[in-house]
Scaffold this motif. Structure first.
Motif, PDB file in Angstrom:
ATOM      1  N   PHE A 299       0.851  -1.185   0.000  1.00 31.52           N
ATOM      2  CA  PHE A 299       0.000   0.000   0.000  1.00 31.52           C
ATOM      3  C   PHE A 299       0.884   1.231   0.000  1.00 31.52           C
ATOM      4  CE2 PHE A 299      -2.704  -3.245   1.868  1.00 31.52           C
ATOM      5  CZ  PHE A 299      -3.820  -3.125   1.064  1.00 31.52           C
ATOM      6  N   ALA A 300       0.656   2.125  -0.953  1.00 29.89           N
ATOM      7  CA  ALA A 300       1.398   3.378  -1.029  1.00 29.89           C
ATOM      8  C   ALA A 300       1.102   4.196   0.226  1.00 29.89           C
ATOM      9  CB  ALA A 300       0.988   4.161  -2.269  1.00 29.89           C
ATOM     10  N   PRO A 301       2.052   4.990   0.669  1.00 28.12           N
ATOM     11  CA  PRO A 301       1.767   5.830   1.840  1.00 28.12           C
ATOM     12  C   PRO A 301       0.734   6.896   1.488  1.00 28.12           C
ATOM     13  CG  PRO A 301       3.972   6.265   0.980  1.00 28.12           C
ATOM     14  CD  PRO A 301       3.410   5.131   0.192  1.00 28.12           C
ATOM     15  N   LEU A 302      -0.141   7.160   2.442  1.00 29.14           N
ATOM     16  CA  LEU A 302      -1.137   8.213   2.249  1.00 29.14           C
ATOM     17  C   LEU A 302      -0.499   9.580   2.453  1.00 29.14           C
ATOM     18  CD1 LEU A 302      -4.149   6.660   4.170  1.00 29.14           C
ATOM     19  CD2 LEU A 302      -4.108   7.277   1.765  1.00 29.14           C
ATOM     20  N   PRO A 303      -1.023  10.600   1.784  1.00 31.71           N
ATOM     21  CA  PRO A 303      -0.554  11.962   2.037  1.00 31.71           C
ATOM     22  C   PRO A 303      -0.763  12.312   3.520  1.00 31.71           C
ATOM     23  CG  PRO A 303      -1.954  11.893   0.096  1.00 31.71           C
ATOM     24  CD  PRO A 303      -2.052  10.545   0.751  1.00 31.71           C
ATOM     25  N   PRO A 304       0.041  13.227   4.064  1.00 23.05           N
ATOM     26  CA  PRO A 304      -0.022  13.540   5.500  1.00 23.05           C
ATOM     27  C   PRO A 304      -1.430  13.844   6.029  1.00 23.05           C
ATOM     28  CG  PRO A 304       1.863  14.620   4.522  1.00 23.05           C
ATOM     29  CD  PRO A 304       1.094  13.991   3.389  1.00 23.05           C
TER      30      PRO A 304
ATOM     31  N   LEU B 214      -4.205  12.636   5.122  1.00 20.40           N
ATOM     32  CA  LEU B 214      -5.002  11.412   5.182  1.00 20.40           C
ATOM     33  C   LEU B 214      -4.351  10.306   6.009  1.00 20.40           C
ATOM     34  CD1 LEU B 214      -6.108  11.222   1.442  1.00 20.40           C
ATOM     35  CD2 LEU B 214      -7.491  11.969   3.389  1.00 20.40           C
ATOM     36  N   ALA B 215      -3.121  10.514   6.441  1.00 23.81           N
ATOM     37  CA  ALA B 215      -2.361   9.491   7.167  1.00 23.81           C
ATOM     38  C   ALA B 215      -3.092   8.925   8.388  1.00 23.81           C
ATOM     39  CB  ALA B 215      -0.988  10.027   7.558  1.00 23.81           C
ATOM     40  N   PRO B 216      -3.856   9.725   9.137  1.00 23.67           N
ATOM     41  CA  PRO B 216      -4.564   9.133  10.287  1.00 23.67           C
ATOM     42  C   PRO B 216      -5.550   8.018   9.905  1.00 23.67           C
ATOM     43  CG  PRO B 216      -4.528  11.520  10.489  1.00 23.67           C
ATOM     44  CD  PRO B 216      -4.004  11.180   9.115  1.00 23.67           C
ATOM     45  N   PHE B 217      -5.947   7.947   8.660  1.00 24.64           N
ATOM     46  CA  PHE B 217      -6.899   6.933   8.199  1.00 24.64           C
ATOM     47  C   PHE B 217      -6.219   5.660   7.689  1.00 24.64           C
ATOM     48  CE2 PHE B 217      -9.074  11.031   7.340  1.00 24.64           C
ATOM     49  CZ  PHE B 217     -10.193  10.858   8.157  1.00 24.64           C
ATOM     50  N   THR B 218      -4.902   5.584   7.749  1.00 26.95           N
ATOM     51  CA  THR B 218      -4.155   4.499   7.101  1.00 26.95           C
ATOM     52  C   THR B 218      -4.648   3.108   7.481  1.00 26.95           C
ATOM     53  OG1 THR B 218      -2.186   5.870   6.868  1.00 26.95           O
ATOM     54  CG2 THR B 218      -1.864   3.491   6.740  1.00 26.95           C
TER      55      THR B 218
ATOM     56  N   THR C  83     -18.743  12.476  -1.523  1.00 28.04           N
ATOM     57  CA  THR C  83     -20.176  12.708  -1.356  1.00 28.04           C
ATOM     58  C   THR C  83     -20.670  12.422   0.060  1.00 28.04           C
ATOM     59  OG1 THR C  83     -20.704  10.468  -2.122  1.00 28.04           O
ATOM     60  CG2 THR C  83     -20.661  12.246  -3.793  1.00 28.04           C
ATOM     61  N   CYS C  84     -19.795  12.047   0.969  1.00 29.04           N
ATOM     62  CA  CYS C  84     -20.231  11.734   2.334  1.00 29.04           C
ATOM     63  C   CYS C  84     -20.463  13.000   3.159  1.00 29.04           C
ATOM     64  CB  CYS C  84     -19.229  10.827   3.036  1.00 29.04           C
ATOM     65  SG  CYS C  84     -17.743  11.644   3.644  1.00 29.04           S
ATOM     66  N   GLU C  85     -21.182  12.824   4.255  1.00 26.28           N
ATOM     67  CA  GLU C  85     -21.492  13.945   5.143  1.00 26.28           C
ATOM     68  C   GLU C  85     -20.256  14.479   5.857  1.00 26.28           C
ATOM     69  OE1 GLU C  85     -24.359  12.205   7.714  1.00 26.28           O
ATOM     70  OE2 GLU C  85     -25.900  12.115   6.164  1.00 26.28           O
ATOM     71  N   ASN C  86     -19.286  13.625   6.159  1.00 21.21           N
ATOM     72  CA  ASN C  86     -18.076  14.055   6.867  1.00 21.21           C
ATOM     73  C   ASN C  86     -17.243  15.033   6.057  1.00 21.21           C
ATOM     74  OD1 ASN C  86     -18.740  12.461   9.061  1.00 21.21           O
ATOM     75  ND2 ASN C  86     -17.546  10.727   8.319  1.00 21.21           N
ATOM     76  N   TRP C  87     -17.373  14.968   4.751  1.00 20.81           N
ATOM     77  CA  TRP C  87     -16.586  15.849   3.884  1.00 20.81           C
ATOM     78  C   TRP C  87     -16.873  17.310   4.180  1.00 20.81           C
ATOM     79  CZ3 TRP C  87     -12.399  15.374   1.217  1.00 20.81           C
ATOM     80  CH2 TRP C  87     -12.034  16.394   0.355  1.00 20.81           C
ATOM     81  N   GLU C  88     -18.092  17.612   4.514  1.00 20.79           N
ATOM     82  CA  GLU C  88     -18.508  18.990   4.776  1.00 20.79           C
ATOM     83  C   GLU C  88     -17.758  19.602   5.957  1.00 20.79           C
ATOM     84  OE1 GLU C  88     -20.826  20.663   2.941  1.00 20.79           O
ATOM     85  OE2 GLU C  88     -21.037  18.943   1.619  1.00 20.79           O
ATOM     86  N   THR C  89     -17.335  18.786   6.905  1.00 25.38           N
ATOM     87  CA  THR C  89     -16.765  19.322   8.145  1.00 25.38           C
ATOM     88  C   THR C  89     -15.270  19.567   8.092  1.00 25.38           C
ATOM     89  OG1 THR C  89     -16.493  17.114   9.086  1.00 25.38           O
ATOM     90  CG2 THR C  89     -18.553  18.277   9.560  1.00 25.38           C
ATOM     91  N   GLY C  90     -14.533  18.888   7.258  1.00 26.81           N
ATOM     92  CA  GLY C  90     -13.090  19.084   7.292  1.00 26.81           C
ATOM     93  C   GLY C  90     -12.339  18.827   6.011  1.00 26.81           C
ATOM     94  N   ASN C  91     -13.055  18.533   4.942  1.00 23.48           N
ATOM     95  CA  ASN C  91     -12.439  18.267   3.644  1.00 23.48           C
ATOM     96  C   ASN C  91     -11.451  17.103   3.650  1.00 23.48           C
ATOM     97  OD1 ASN C  91     -13.987  20.271   2.573  1.00 23.48           O
ATOM     98  ND2 ASN C  91     -12.351  21.754   2.447  1.00 23.48           N
ATOM     99  N   VAL C  92     -11.620  16.190   4.607  1.00 28.69           N
ATOM    100  CA  VAL C  92     -10.898  14.917   4.600  1.00 28.69           C
ATOM    101  C   VAL C  92     -11.861  13.865   5.119  1.00 28.69           C
ATOM    102  CG1 VAL C  92      -8.603  15.910   4.950  1.00 28.69           C
ATOM    103  CG2 VAL C  92      -9.917  15.153   6.915  1.00 28.69           C
ATOM    104  N   CYS C  93     -11.697  12.647   4.651  1.00 25.25           N
ATOM    105  CA  CYS C  93     -12.535  11.564   5.161  1.00 25.25           C
ATOM    106  C   CYS C  93     -11.885  10.227   4.818  1.00 25.25           C
ATOM    107  CB  CYS C  93     -13.953  11.635   4.607  1.00 25.25           C
ATOM    108  SG  CYS C  93     -14.073  11.316   2.847  1.00 25.25           S
ATOM    109  N   LEU C  94     -12.387   9.195   5.462  1.00 24.73           N
ATOM    110  CA  LEU C  94     -11.906   7.836   5.237  1.00 24.73           C
ATOM    111  C   LEU C  94     -12.084   7.416   3.782  1.00 24.73           C
ATOM    112  CD1 LEU C  94     -10.918   5.051   6.180  1.00 24.73           C
ATOM    113  CD2 LEU C  94     -13.294   4.572   6.865  1.00 24.73           C
ATOM    114  N   HIS C  95     -13.169   7.828   3.153  1.00 26.27           N
ATOM    115  CA  HIS C  95     -13.439   7.416   1.766  1.00 26.27           C
ATOM    116  C   HIS C  95     -12.368   7.910   0.796  1.00 26.27           C
ATOM    117  CE1 HIS C  95     -17.358   7.837   3.904  1.00 26.27           C
ATOM    118  NE2 HIS C  95     -17.354   6.555   3.605  1.00 26.27           N
TER     119      HIS C  95
END
Length: 106
Positions: free
Chosen positions: A6-11, A13-17, A69-81
């Motif tokens: 698995f390629a490393p995630l950008p910083p 998104l790293a908390p979702f690794t 398109t998830c609801e979490n996107w609205e709050t911080g512009n990052v999400c698990l998806h």
């Protein structure tokens, strides 16, 4: 059997690794459409939960634009998806799908 790469995630998104890798192994990336470094990825965690992720990659696979398109996107512009979609672009390789496609027979 060898563990998948698995390629490393950008910083950002790293908390979702760990969770993203877990969902990738479960087959959460249901569909990938792309034109060059611009992707639309369908992330399906369950039959009731699916979201489309838009990703545009720049030099060295840096995310230059993204949306989910998830609801979490609205709050911080990052999400698990987004993390799941990004990892899905590499599919056990060190280069993303669009770069492998450009070097293929097609």
């Amino acid at each position: 059997m060898q563990e998948p790469f698995f390629a490393p995630l950008p910083p950002l998104l790293a908390p979702f690794t760990k969770e993203a890798i877990r969902w990738i192994k479960k087959g959460a990336v249901a569909d990938i459409d792309f034109s060059g470094p611009t992707y639309q990825v369908l992330v399906r965690k369950t039959n009731q939960e699916e979201h489309w992720v838009f990703l545009q990659l720049g030099e060295k696979c840096v995310i230059t634009d993204s949306f989910c398109t998830c609801e979490n996107w609205e709050t911080g512009n990052v999400c698990l998806h987004v993390a799941i979609a990004y990892l899905g672009l590499f599919q056990n390789d060190t280069t993303p799908l669009h770069e492998r496609f450009a070097r293929s027979l097609w």
